[in-house]
Scaffold this active site. Sequence first.
Site, short mmCIF file in Angstrom:
data_model
loop_
_atom_site.label_atom_id
_atom_site.label_comp_id
_atom_site.label_asym_id
_atom_site.label_seq_id
_atom_site.Cartn_x
_atom_site.Cartn_y
_atom_site.Cartn_z
N SER A 145 9.22 -13.61 -3.64
CA SER A 145 9.41 -15.02 -3.96
C SER A 145 8.45 -15.41 -5.07
O SER A 145 7.36 -14.83 -5.19
CB SER A 145 9.13 -15.88 -2.72
N TYR A 158 3.37 -18.39 3.64
CA TYR A 158 4.59 -17.67 3.25
C TYR A 158 4.38 -17.05 1.87
O TYR A 158 4.69 -15.88 1.65
CB TYR A 158 5.77 -18.64 3.23
N LYS A 162 4.28 -13.06 0.62
CA LYS A 162 5.10 -12.52 -0.46
C LYS A 162 4.22 -11.91 -1.57
O LYS A 162 4.63 -10.96 -2.23
CB LYS A 162 6.00 -13.62 -1.04
#
Length: 253
Positions: A145, A158, A162
């Site tokens: 991401s 998150y 990533k």
Amino acid sequence: MPASPGLAGKTAIVTGASRGIGLAIAQRLVDEGARVVITARKAEALEAAVAELGGPDKALGIPGRADDAEHQADVVRRAVETFGSIDLLVNNTGINPAYGTLMDLDLDAARKILEVNAVGTLAWTQKVVGAWMKEHGGAIVNVASVAGLRPAPGIAFYGASKALLIHLTEELAVELGPDIRVNAVAPAVVKTRFAEALYTDREEEVAAAYPLKRLGLPHDIAGAVAYLLSDDASWTTGQTLVLDGGLTLSGGV
């Protein structure tokens, strides 16, 4: 569309592929001649996805939790038994059960994010390499991401998971070459159920920050993944291809 020489007759495992980006990737691989083994948690959704992909001659769906070691081993075993090889792996499964500041983040949620998004990816890779790719070669793509490239307030952990995934991609590329290539893609916001909270009721406002003035669609990611898996990318490894409509050019995430 004609089958690509790089994908025709090959077998891919695509995790998290009952809908959204994962299903679009699986469909693109099937369109280019591959057979796919897809995973997700819900059996009914997988059954529908297999039918959409062309049925059991093209696809096999196996339900289970992406971070469950027994499920991983079962998928790898059945892929070889059903289609005869595992030439390609797409680590697409990712979760983000928490939104807010790092100071308010529940640590159990943080551990789960890491377990699925990073440790799970390594586990899938270990099993596929051990069962097939070590002897036969192959190609792997990890779905990261843009949140892993720079700070992403609200989804910070998150993004951290990533960022780890992007670094794992580089380390695996060094360790597994020359016969196994490992690359990643880093999408910005793609219009899927997973990302709805980031654009629902304000899509035009969100898209205005993108030089291409639209959010991503699952097929935007699928085409890039298919390229990285194909022989057209045979001299590409350890790279993270940013798929963001130009967002990071203007300082966004």
